[in-house]
Each structure stands twice: as C-alpha cells, then as structure tokens.
Enzyme design. Structure first.
Site, mmCIF file in Angstrom:
data_model
loop_
_atom_site.group_PDB
_atom_site.id
_atom_site.type_symbol
_atom_site.label_atom_id
_atom_site.label_comp_id
_atom_site.label_asym_id
_atom_site.label_seq_id
_atom_site.Cartn_x
_atom_site.Cartn_y
_atom_site.Cartn_z
ATOM 1 N N MET A 1 8.601 -3.120 11.912
ATOM 2 C CA MET A 1 8.412 -1.978 11.003
ATOM 3 C C MET A 1 7.015 -2.000 10.407
ATOM 4 S SD MET A 1 11.936 -1.306 9.020
ATOM 5 C CE MET A 1 13.451 -1.104 9.939
ATOM 6 N N GLU B 1 5.580 -11.460 6.991
ATOM 7 C CA GLU B 1 5.007 -12.181 8.133
ATOM 8 C C GLU B 1 4.490 -11.216 9.194
ATOM 9 O OE1 GLU B 1 7.948 -14.927 9.567
ATOM 10 O OE2 GLU B 1 7.435 -16.411 8.039
ATOM 11 N N LYS B 2 4.804 -9.937 9.048
ATOM 12 C CA LYS B 2 4.287 -8.927 9.989
ATOM 13 C C LYS B 2 2.752 -9.028 10.070
ATOM 14 C CE LYS B 2 3.663 -4.789 11.962
ATOM 15 N NZ LYS B 2 2.383 -4.445 11.445
ATOM 16 N N HIS C 1 8.962 1.196 3.684
ATOM 17 C CA HIS C 1 10.069 1.225 4.640
ATOM 18 C C HIS C 1 10.957 0.010 4.372
ATOM 19 C CE1 HIS C 1 7.686 -1.826 6.603
ATOM 20 N NE2 HIS C 1 6.682 -0.973 6.745
ATOM 21 N N HIS D 1 9.392 -3.374 3.521
ATOM 22 C CA HIS D 1 8.945 -3.594 2.139
ATOM 23 C C HIS D 1 10.140 -3.895 1.226
ATOM 24 C CE1 HIS D 1 5.614 -0.863 3.606
ATOM 25 N NE2 HIS D 1 4.921 -1.854 3.100
ATOM 26 N N ALA E 1 3.971 3.927 1.166
ATOM 27 C CA ALA E 1 4.592 4.395 2.426
ATOM 28 C C ALA E 1 5.685 3.395 2.810
ATOM 29 C CB ALA E 1 3.562 4.567 3.528
ATOM 30 N N MET F 1 0.844 -1.199 0.000
ATOM 31 C CA MET F 1 0.000 0.000 0.000
ATOM 32 C C MET F 1 0.880 1.250 0.000
ATOM 33 S SD MET F 1 -3.478 -0.871 2.004
ATOM 34 C CE MET F 1 -2.917 -0.556 3.658
ATOM 35 N N ILE G 1 10.831 -7.348 9.650
ATOM 36 C CA ILE G 1 12.019 -6.509 9.850
ATOM 37 C C ILE G 1 11.722 -5.570 11.023
ATOM 38 C CG2 ILE G 1 13.588 -4.831 8.769
ATOM 39 C CD1 ILE G 1 13.693 -7.611 7.477
HETATM 40 O O1 PAF Z 1 -0.289 -5.760 3.580
HETATM 41 C C1 PAF Z 1 -0.638 -4.835 2.811
HETATM 42 O O2 PAF Z 1 0.074 -3.876 2.570
HETATM 43 C C2 PAF Z 1 -2.021 -4.910 2.173
HETATM 44 O O3 PAF Z 1 -2.957 -5.495 3.039
HETATM 45 C C3 PAF Z 1 -2.031 -5.612 0.812
HETATM 46 C C4 PAF Z 1 -1.604 -7.075 0.936
HETATM 47 C C5 PAF Z 1 -1.087 -4.895 -0.142
HETATM 48 C C6 PAF Z 1 -3.440 -5.578 0.215
HETATM 49 O O4 PAF Z 1 -3.891 -4.285 0.063
#
Ligand code: PAF
Length: 281
Positions: A187, A151-152, A37, A40, A35, A33, A179
């Site tokens: 995070m 896994e967060k 860090h 990701h 933003a 989604m 992480i």
């Molecule tokens: O974990 C997320 O960032 C969201 O729930 C996902 C899997 C991208 C679905 O919008």
C-alpha cells in the site's frame, strides 16, 4: 467516533502534548504526508499499543521532493484523513503549513550518511536530507516517547533509526510491517496515480521479490538474484528498473551472500509512477 483535534502550530502542539505529559501519559507519534490508507492506520494502531496518547502529523514536506517530482500533485486530503483517523481513535493531528515548518530565513539541513548511501539516493539525491530534516523537526517539536514508521520505506526507516541515535534524540523508533493489497501490492499513497493496466503490472513487483527471496534462500549468488529480479520486473511490464538490491538488513551495506539477516529492495517505474517495495531475506 470523535474527529481528533487538529492543531496547525508548533505552539499548540506543545500545549497539547505538554498537558498529556503532565498527566503522566506515554506519548506516541506517527509522522505522515497524509493521503492515508490502511497502511498508515496500521501504524497508528501499532503506536496505540505502545503509548497512551498518539499524535499523527500530516505534512507534505517540500524538502524531500525534487523540482521535477510530484510535490504539487501529491494528494492533500486532510478532511478524509481526519475521518479515517477518527475511525481508529487517534488523539491529535498536527497539520502544519510550510511556513510553520520552514519559516522565512530557515537555513538548516540534516546531512545523513550510513544507510542513506546508494539505493534511493542514487536516483533521488535530495530525498534523505529532506526527510531527515523534517523528521528531526517533527520529533523535536513533539518529543514523543515512541515514533512508528512503515517498513514500506525501509531505507528511510534505517536512516531515521541512525539519525535518532546519532543526534541523541530520546525517542524509540519502531518499524511496522508493510500492509499489502489482496494481490500483494504494497500500500502506498502513490498507488492512486496508477491507471488500471498499470495497477495490474504493479501487483507483480511483490511476486518478483518473493521469487528473488526464494532464489537467495536456495543459495543463488546475490548478483545473479539482483540481475534476475531486474529482468523479471521488465518482463512483468515495468518501463524501467532503478534497482533490485540485496543488502544487510541493518546497515544496508552490500553483501556477497546470504550469511546474515538481509533485505531485498526494489524501485521501478510504470508509466509516470515510481514504486518501491522490499522484503526480508
Ligand atoms: O514516509 C513518509 O510519509 C515521509 O517521508 C515522512 C517520514 C512523513 C517525512 O515527511
């Protein structure tokens, strides 16, 4: 450091991924989604180790937010996200609009059961239907060979694994480790909401979970460990605790004792921010 191309339409996504496939590339995907860090970026690196070309999606999915939740204020930082993704050598960003993902007349929802029952669903009943619907759309729009999730959001990962099996989606779902910040805080894009005093309290959640894992391994009863975990979080300064729960690591069903791989999961609020975390037990 080349900024990855950004496509906004499913048609352009098909064209780019189709060209990769024609050249025999194995394709990986990281749904996000935005933003972004370090957590990701670790998902992108994990995907790169499993695929020749990697696409990350950036889409704040309205279907997984309840009206009273933070959809409007959720950080939208496409430009800096793209810079961060350039830094790890990502190939393509898919950043659709809400209208592209949910055009007028959209009327379908994926209804998930199994691992979605309880935990988050007790507090955010809309959540997994919204996640399952958008993840199914992202996966079928991209048709990657492999997709990596953190896994967060452990319950989310189990729900997505279940749905890809149940819907025969030909994609391998991989979970990547959490992480953590220096003090162990998992995070999360939502950590940005924390005021300095709240941030200090937030860093206690992983300590409480670590203690709970130690208690479980020492042989303490599951319900006692859960009760201690809740009171430890309140004592640490959280305003309220939604759950501290020990579950079967694969099905997320309740367990009475630690006689199989398990996961301890927690959700608690501090100020206006709700945090989740989990650990293997
Ligand atoms: O974990 C997320 O960032 C969201 O729930 C996902 C899997 C991208 C679905 O919008």
């Amino acid at each position: 450091m080349k900024t990855p191309e950004i496509v906004h339409s499913i048609a352009n996504l098909h064209a780019r991924v189709g060209a990769w496939r024609k050249n025999g590339a194995r394709v990986g995907m990281v749904p996000t989604m935005g933003a972004l860090h370090e957590g990701h970026l670790s998902l992108v690196r994990e995907t790169q180790s499993r695929a020749d070309k990697v696409v990350a999606s950036i889409f704040v999915n309205p279907a997984q937010f309840a009206p009273h939740e933070d959809f409007d204020r959720y950080p939208r930082t496409l430009e800096t996200d793209a810079e961060k993704l350039a830094g790890v050598g990502l190939d393509l960003i898919f950043a659709p609009s809400v209208a592209e993902m949910y055009p007028a007349g959209f009327a379908t929802k994926i209804d998930v059961g199994g691992p979605s029952l309880g935990l988050e669903t007790d507090f955010r009943p809309h959540f997994f239907g919204g996640v399952a619907t958008v993840v199914t759309k992202l996966l079928t729009a991209t048709l990657p060979d492999v997709a990596v999730f953190g896994e967060k959001d452990y319950q989310q990962l189990m729900v997505i694994k279940r749905l890809t099996v149940d819907l025969n989606l030909p994609v391998e779902i991989v979970g990547a480790p959490i992480i953590r910040e220096a003090d162990g805080l998992a995070m999360s894009s939502r950590n940005a909401y924390l005021k300095p005093d709240e941030r200090a309290v937030a860093g206690r959640m992983n300590v409480v979970l670590n203690d709970a894992v130690a208690r479980l391994k020492h042989g303490d009863a599951v319900d006692q460990v859960e009760a201690f975990g809740k009171s430890d979080l309140l004592e640490a300064g959280f305003n309220s605790v939604d759950y501290v729960a020990v579950r079967d690591a694969a099905t997320l069903e309740r367990i009475a004792r630690l006689d199989r791989p398990a996961r301890i999961l927690a959700a608690a609020k501090i100020g206006g921010t709700r945090l989740i975390d989990n650990m293997a037990a």
